[in-house]
Design a protein around this motif. Structure first.
Motif, short mmCIF file in Angstrom:
data_model
loop_
_atom_site.label_atom_id
_atom_site.label_comp_id
_atom_site.label_asym_id
_atom_site.label_seq_id
_atom_site.Cartn_x
_atom_site.Cartn_y
_atom_site.Cartn_z
N GLU A 65 0.83 -1.20 0.00
CA GLU A 65 0.00 0.00 0.00
C GLU A 65 0.87 1.26 0.00
OE1 GLU A 65 -2.86 1.93 3.28
OE2 GLU A 65 -3.50 -0.06 2.61
N GLN A 66 1.96 1.22 0.75
CA GLN A 66 2.83 2.39 0.85
C GLN A 66 3.79 2.52 -0.32
OE1 GLN A 66 4.63 3.22 4.68
NE2 GLN A 66 3.08 1.97 5.70
N SER A 67 4.28 1.37 -0.83
CA SER A 67 5.34 1.41 -1.84
C SER A 67 4.86 1.14 -3.26
CB SER A 67 6.42 0.38 -1.49
OG SER A 67 5.90 -0.94 -1.65
N GLY A 68 3.78 0.39 -3.38
CA GLY A 68 3.33 -0.04 -4.69
C GLY A 68 3.99 -1.33 -5.16
N TYR A 69 4.85 -1.92 -4.33
CA TYR A 69 5.58 -3.14 -4.69
C TYR A 69 4.94 -4.35 -4.01
CZ TYR A 69 9.26 0.15 -6.07
OH TYR A 69 9.97 1.17 -6.65
N SER A 70 4.65 -5.37 -4.80
CA SER A 70 3.99 -6.57 -4.29
C SER A 70 5.01 -7.62 -3.84
CB SER A 70 3.09 -7.17 -5.36
OG SER A 70 2.63 -8.44 -4.96
N SER A 71 4.99 -7.92 -2.57
CA SER A 71 5.82 -8.99 -2.02
C SER A 71 5.40 -10.32 -2.63
CB SER A 71 5.66 -9.04 -0.49
OG SER A 71 6.23 -10.21 0.03
N TYR A 72 4.10 -10.54 -2.70
CA TYR A 72 3.57 -11.80 -3.23
C TYR A 72 4.09 -12.06 -4.65
CZ TYR A 72 0.31 -15.18 -5.20
OH TYR A 72 -0.22 -16.27 -5.84
N LYS A 73 4.01 -11.06 -5.51
CA LYS A 73 4.45 -11.24 -6.90
C LYS A 73 5.95 -11.46 -6.99
CE LYS A 73 0.65 -8.65 -8.94
NZ LYS A 73 0.26 -7.40 -9.60
N ALA A 74 6.72 -10.77 -6.14
CA ALA A 74 8.19 -10.94 -6.15
C ALA A 74 8.57 -12.34 -5.68
CB ALA A 74 8.85 -9.87 -5.29
N VAL A 75 7.93 -12.81 -4.61
CA VAL A 75 8.22 -14.17 -4.11
C VAL A 75 7.81 -15.21 -5.15
CG1 VAL A 75 7.61 -15.88 -2.35
CG2 VAL A 75 8.10 -13.52 -1.68
N LYS A 76 6.67 -15.01 -5.76
CA LYS A 76 6.20 -15.95 -6.79
C LYS A 76 7.19 -16.01 -7.95
CE LYS A 76 1.97 -17.02 -9.35
NZ LYS A 76 2.13 -16.96 -10.78
N LYS A 79 10.31 -17.90 -6.81
CA LYS A 79 10.08 -19.35 -6.68
C LYS A 79 9.98 -20.02 -8.05
CE LYS A 79 8.00 -19.54 -2.11
NZ LYS A 79 6.80 -19.84 -1.31
N GLU A 80 9.53 -19.28 -9.05
CA GLU A 80 9.39 -19.84 -10.40
C GLU A 80 10.69 -19.77 -11.20
OE1 GLU A 80 6.10 -17.61 -11.99
OE2 GLU A 80 4.63 -18.85 -10.94
N SER A 81 11.69 -19.06 -10.68
CA SER A 81 12.97 -18.96 -11.38
C SER A 81 13.94 -19.99 -10.83
CB SER A 81 13.53 -17.54 -11.25
OG SER A 81 13.82 -17.25 -9.91
N ALA A 83 17.94 -21.23 -9.56
CA ALA A 83 19.09 -20.74 -8.81
C ALA A 83 20.06 -20.06 -9.79
CB ALA A 83 19.77 -21.87 -8.07
N GLY A 84 20.60 -18.94 -9.39
CA GLY A 84 21.53 -18.21 -10.25
C GLY A 84 20.85 -17.18 -11.15
N ASP A 85 19.53 -17.26 -11.28
CA ASP A 85 18.80 -16.29 -12.10
C ASP A 85 18.71 -14.95 -11.38
OD1 ASP A 85 18.33 -18.22 -13.98
OD2 ASP A 85 16.20 -18.46 -13.54
N LYS A 86 18.45 -13.92 -12.16
CA LYS A 86 18.17 -12.60 -11.61
C LYS A 86 16.70 -12.35 -11.81
CE LYS A 86 20.09 -7.99 -11.50
NZ LYS A 86 21.23 -7.17 -11.91
N ILE A 87 16.03 -11.87 -10.77
CA ILE A 87 14.61 -11.55 -10.93
C ILE A 87 14.46 -10.04 -11.07
CG2 ILE A 87 13.69 -13.62 -9.83
CD1 ILE A 87 13.23 -11.99 -7.31
N LYS A 88 13.64 -9.67 -12.02
CA LYS A 88 13.37 -8.25 -12.28
C LYS A 88 11.87 -8.13 -12.52
CE LYS A 88 14.38 -3.92 -13.61
NZ LYS A 88 13.25 -3.17 -13.11
N MET A 89 11.22 -7.39 -11.65
CA MET A 89 9.78 -7.23 -11.74
C MET A 89 9.46 -6.07 -12.69
SD MET A 89 8.93 -9.65 -9.77
CE MET A 89 7.17 -9.36 -9.83
N LYS A 90 8.27 -6.13 -13.28
CA LYS A 90 7.83 -5.07 -14.20
C LYS A 90 6.90 -4.13 -13.49
CE LYS A 90 8.36 -7.98 -18.15
NZ LYS A 90 7.92 -9.12 -18.78
#
Length: 90
Positions: A65-76, A79-81, A83-90
């Motif tokens: 609510e404060q940041s606009g960043y979803s913890s749920y989406k980042a964790v998901k 978990k779908e990537s 080991a060794g990958d970089k995650i970058k959210m849109k």
């Protein structure tokens, strides 16, 4: 950004620092990208401090609510990537 991280005042200083590191890792996933393993380590430590689903949901909803960043989406995404990958959210 100007907002406060959601914390529980019953936590120790170390726990507060580790929870803030987790929220910072979510920010990093959205802003620059973060190594999956680094993100998952922060998430696992967060879950040691906040083992309950209800408290996790409340804290993460408040953060989103404060940041606009979803913890749920980042964790998901992490978990779908692999080991060794970089995650970058849109």
């Amino acid at each position: 950004m100007e907002y406060q991280y959601p914390i529980d005042h019953d936590w120790s200083t170390e726990e507060i620092v580790d929870v803030i590191k987790y929220f910072e890792s979510i920010e990093q996933a959205y802003e620059k990208g973060i190594e999956r393993d680094q993100f998952m380590n922060a998430y696992r430590r967060f879950k040691e401090i906040v083992p309950g689903k209800a408290q996790e949901k409340n804290l993460c909803d408040e953060f989103e609510e404060q940041s606009g960043y979803s913890s749920y989406k980042a964790v998901k995404a992490a978990k779908e990537s692999s080991a060794g990958d970089k995650i970058k959210m849109k």
